[in-house]
Design an enzyme around this catalytic site. Sequence first.
Site, PDB file in Angstrom:
ATOM      1  N   ASP A   1       6.071  37.892   8.272  1.00  0.00           N
ATOM      2  CA  ASP A   1       7.430  38.353   8.591  1.00  0.00           C
ATOM      3  C   ASP A   1       7.990  39.098   7.373  1.00  0.00           C
ATOM      4  OD1 ASP A   1       9.864  37.089  10.714  1.00  0.00           O
ATOM      5  OD2 ASP A   1      10.421  38.206   8.917  1.00  0.00           O
TER       6      ASP A   1
ATOM      7  N   ASN B   1      12.574  32.396  19.848  1.00  0.00           N
ATOM      8  CA  ASN B   1      13.922  32.682  20.345  1.00  0.00           C
ATOM      9  C   ASN B   1      13.877  33.591  21.578  1.00  0.00           C
ATOM     10  OD1 ASN B   1      14.969  31.326  18.046  1.00  0.00           O
ATOM     11  ND2 ASN B   1      14.783  33.189  16.823  1.00  0.00           N
TER      12      ASN B   1
ATOM     13  N   GLN C   1      17.486  35.859  19.242  1.00  0.00           N
ATOM     14  CA  GLN C   1      16.410  36.857  19.307  1.00  0.00           C
ATOM     15  C   GLN C   1      16.960  38.213  18.882  1.00  0.00           C
ATOM     16  OE1 GLN C   1      14.524  37.365  23.181  1.00  0.00           O
ATOM     17  NE2 GLN C   1      12.778  38.433  22.282  1.00  0.00           N
TER      18      GLN C   1
ATOM     19  N   HIS D   1       7.656  36.703  20.541  1.00  0.00           N
ATOM     20  CA  HIS D   1       6.950  36.317  19.307  1.00  0.00           C
ATOM     21  C   HIS D   1       7.235  34.864  18.994  1.00  0.00           C
ATOM     22  CE1 HIS D   1      10.876  38.059  18.270  1.00  0.00           C
ATOM     23  NE2 HIS D   1      10.919  37.172  17.287  1.00  0.00           N
TER      24      HIS D   1
ATOM     25  N   HIS E   1       7.518  32.191  15.763  1.00  0.00           N
ATOM     26  CA  HIS E   1       7.642  32.076  14.308  1.00  0.00           C
ATOM     27  C   HIS E   1       6.787  30.914  13.814  1.00  0.00           C
ATOM     28  CE1 HIS E   1      11.257  34.699  13.751  1.00  0.00           C
ATOM     29  NE2 HIS E   1      11.483  34.369  15.013  1.00  0.00           N
TER      30      HIS E   1
HETATM   31  P1  5GP Z   1      13.828  36.961  16.144  1.00  0.00           P
HETATM   32  O1  5GP Z   1      15.185  36.851  15.497  1.00  0.00           O
HETATM   33  O2  5GP Z   1      13.794  38.060  17.185  1.00  0.00           O
HETATM   34  O3  5GP Z   1      13.304  35.663  16.663  1.00  0.00           O
HETATM   35  O4  5GP Z   1      12.836  37.334  14.980  1.00  0.00           O
HETATM   36  C1  5GP Z   1      12.548  38.622  14.576  1.00  0.00           C
HETATM   37  C2  5GP Z   1      11.794  38.500  13.274  1.00  0.00           C
HETATM   38  O5  5GP Z   1      11.092  39.698  13.053  1.00  0.00           O
HETATM   39  C3  5GP Z   1      12.678  38.274  12.039  1.00  0.00           C
HETATM   40  O6  5GP Z   1      12.245  37.107  11.370  1.00  0.00           O
HETATM   41  C4  5GP Z   1      12.489  39.543  11.218  1.00  0.00           C
HETATM   42  O7  5GP Z   1      12.482  39.281   9.845  1.00  0.00           O
HETATM   43  C5  5GP Z   1      11.149  40.041  11.696  1.00  0.00           C
HETATM   44  N1  5GP Z   1      10.954  41.489  11.665  1.00  0.00           N
HETATM   45  C6  5GP Z   1      11.802  42.426  12.161  1.00  0.00           C
HETATM   46  N2  5GP Z   1      11.277  43.661  12.025  1.00  0.00           N
HETATM   47  C7  5GP Z   1      10.061  43.487  11.436  1.00  0.00           C
HETATM   48  C8  5GP Z   1       9.028  44.396  11.039  1.00  0.00           C
HETATM   49  O8  5GP Z   1       9.132  45.612  11.184  1.00  0.00           O
HETATM   50  N3  5GP Z   1       7.905  43.866  10.477  1.00  0.00           N
HETATM   51  C9  5GP Z   1       7.772  42.508  10.286  1.00  0.00           C
HETATM   52  N4  5GP Z   1       6.626  42.076   9.732  1.00  0.00           N
HETATM   53  N5  5GP Z   1       8.716  41.618  10.652  1.00  0.00           N
HETATM   54  C10 5GP Z   1       9.861  42.111  11.202  1.00  0.00           C
END
Ligand code: 5GP
Length: 132
Positions: free
Chosen positions: A30, A86, A93, A99, A101
């Site tokens: 991440d 999420n 999310q 995805h 985590h």
């Molecule tokens: P969510 O909040 O949707 O559950 O998690 C999204 C996650 O994706 C976050 O932890 C954020 O840091 C990560 N993330 C967002 N954009 C990118 C990206 O371009 N590359 C990587 N490796 N992680 C990302």
Amino acid sequence: MSDCIFCKIANGEIPSATLYEDEEFRVLLDLGPASKGHALILPKTHAANIYELPDETAGKAMILAKKMAAKMTDALKCDGFNILQNNGEAAGQTVFHFHMHLIPRYANDGVGISWEPGTLTEEVKKEILEKM
Ligand code: 5GP
Ligand code: ZN
């Protein structure tokens, strides 16, 4: 999904720090880690969230999460491990491609995955049991 960033990352169009890859999944670090080693499991086929995710992919994702947890715990010597996922803006999310985590935890790391426990009242319990 031509404009989905996680589709592009999962399928290698955008480079990423990949810990594992097979035909159906990519696991990568991440970019905004909650802890050292925070990684994401991405299916290569687009599904916005768990509601859209095919059963077969859901099953394989959980098996992969289990394998990654064991491997990462061994490699990173972490003390615990959170697996979370999420769905929807209200649930936190921010990227609308399913995805999971993988968050290694270290004693006293200060990572805040917590909530204030409420109380399960008889009324609410009855209401939910009826609805379900
Ligand atoms: P969510 O909040 O949707 O559950 O998690 C999204 C996650 O994706 C976050 O932890 C954020 O840091 C990560 N993330 C967002 N954009 C990118 C990206 O371009 N590359 C990587 N490796 N992680 C990302
Ligand atoms: Zn996607």
